[in-house]
Design an enzyme around this catalytic site. Structure first.
Site, mmCIF file in Angstrom:
data_model
loop_
_atom_site.group_PDB
_atom_site.id
_atom_site.type_symbol
_atom_site.label_atom_id
_atom_site.label_comp_id
_atom_site.label_asym_id
_atom_site.label_seq_id
_atom_site.Cartn_x
_atom_site.Cartn_y
_atom_site.Cartn_z
ATOM 1 N N ASP A 1 26.122 -10.689 15.726
ATOM 2 C CA ASP A 1 25.249 -10.240 16.890
ATOM 3 C C ASP A 1 24.906 -11.447 17.548
ATOM 4 O O ASP A 1 24.198 -12.570 16.834
ATOM 5 C CB ASP A 1 24.201 -9.613 16.525
ATOM 6 C CG ASP A 1 23.292 -8.663 17.509
ATOM 7 O OD1 ASP A 1 23.788 -7.782 17.962
ATOM 8 O OD2 ASP A 1 22.517 -9.423 17.850
ATOM 9 N N ILE A 2 24.752 -11.623 18.815
ATOM 10 C CA ILE A 2 24.140 -12.836 19.622
ATOM 11 C C ILE A 2 22.790 -12.506 19.492
ATOM 12 O O ILE A 2 22.258 -11.436 20.143
ATOM 13 C CB ILE A 2 24.913 -12.925 21.083
ATOM 14 C CG1 ILE A 2 26.405 -13.131 20.851
ATOM 15 C CG2 ILE A 2 24.333 -13.972 21.787
ATOM 16 C CD1 ILE A 2 27.015 -13.306 22.352
ATOM 17 N N GLU B 1 26.826 -7.045 22.585
ATOM 18 C CA GLU B 1 26.810 -8.676 22.118
ATOM 19 C C GLU B 1 27.195 -8.682 20.633
ATOM 20 O O GLU B 1 26.989 -9.815 20.190
ATOM 21 C CB GLU B 1 25.611 -9.205 22.325
ATOM 22 C CG GLU B 1 24.325 -8.621 21.506
ATOM 23 C CD GLU B 1 23.304 -7.537 22.086
ATOM 24 O OE1 GLU B 1 22.237 -7.133 21.804
ATOM 25 O OE2 GLU B 1 24.127 -6.527 23.099
ATOM 26 N N ASN C 1 20.944 -12.366 29.751
ATOM 27 C CA ASN C 1 20.946 -11.656 31.030
ATOM 28 C C ASN C 1 19.727 -11.390 31.881
ATOM 29 O O ASN C 1 20.052 -11.621 33.353
ATOM 30 C CB ASN C 1 21.437 -10.147 30.562
ATOM 31 C CG ASN C 1 22.734 -10.196 30.170
ATOM 32 O OD1 ASN C 1 23.732 -10.899 30.466
ATOM 33 N ND2 ASN C 1 23.277 -8.964 29.353
ATOM 34 N N ASP D 1 28.129 -12.714 30.692
ATOM 35 C CA ASP D 1 29.607 -12.474 30.500
ATOM 36 C C ASP D 1 30.102 -13.974 30.112
ATOM 37 O O ASP D 1 30.879 -13.862 29.269
ATOM 38 C CB ASP D 1 30.089 -12.063 31.951
ATOM 39 C CG ASP D 1 29.915 -10.843 32.215
ATOM 40 O OD1 ASP D 1 29.176 -10.052 31.552
ATOM 41 O OD2 ASP D 1 30.253 -10.331 33.555
#
Length: 206
Positions: free
Chosen positions: A10-11, A53, A18, A27
């Site tokens: 997971d980021i 993500e 964002n 993106d």
């Protein structure tokens, strides 16, 4: 019997990327994170987008010890990597959870253990990883690695998991930020054997 392991990634704080830089920048971060992950993996490993993500990596022919070392390399690679976007340098970190296939596993059981290890990493402060050996959780770099259980036949689990995952789409971004349906909020207050999961030192994410 052929071993097989799974890592969920997971980021960390991706929504903030964002919000600060815009969705096109997000993106780009997704694409660059996917590349950073793939560059640390073998050609035989399967890296996939897992929604939002999150990413998943299937390690065919790999036991838990080797998978946790691969996860440590991935953590370091993403932390070093930077995304260049419109003259800006964007850096992120990741959290991850690792597990290995056990006798009798189906894809749901395999993903559930990796997911619980991932959420323990997020609860521990992010920018770290935990593994789940079927009996307990521990940090990836724990000096005492619990004995791995005997490897299961991996073919059915690999096939089922691969069908459930979508290949990494370098040009697409999924802008969902919510949890997947049915996922527990955090495994920190329990373990599969009913024992409290180990408390980990907090580490700061980006």
């Amino acid at each position: 019997h052929t071993p097989m392991s799974l890592m969920l990634v997971d980021i960390d704080h991706f929504k903030k990327v964002n919000d600060r830089y815009g969705h096109p920048a997000g993106d780009a971060v997704l694409r660059e994170t996917a590349r950073a992950l793939q560059h640390t993996m073998r050609e035989t490993d399967f890296t996939a987008r897992f929604g939002g993500e999150e990413f998943a990596v299937i390690f065919p022919g790999t036991g838990l010890n080797d998978a946790r070392r691969a996860a440590q390399r991935a953590l370091a690679a993403v932390e070093r990597h930077a995304t260049e976007y419109n003259g800006q340098e964007i850096k992120v970190t990741i959290s991850c959870g690792v597990t290995a296939a056990l006798p009798g596993d189906d894809a749901d059981a395999l993903v559930r253990r990796a997911d619980e290890a991932l959420y323990l990493s997020k609860a521990a402060g992010r920018n770290c990883g935990h593994f789940h050996n079927g009996g307990e959780f521990a940090l990836l770099d724990s000096p005492r690695l619990p004995e791995a259980v005997p490897a299961a036949t991996a073919s059915p689990a690999v096939a089922a998991a691969a069908l459930a995952l979508n290949p990494v789409a370098a040009g697409r971004a999924d802008r969902r930020h919510g949890n997947r349906s049915g996922r527990p909020a955090c495994p920190c207050d329990r373990s599969p054997a009913g024992r409290p999961a180990p408390t980990s030192p907090r580490r700061g994410g980006s």
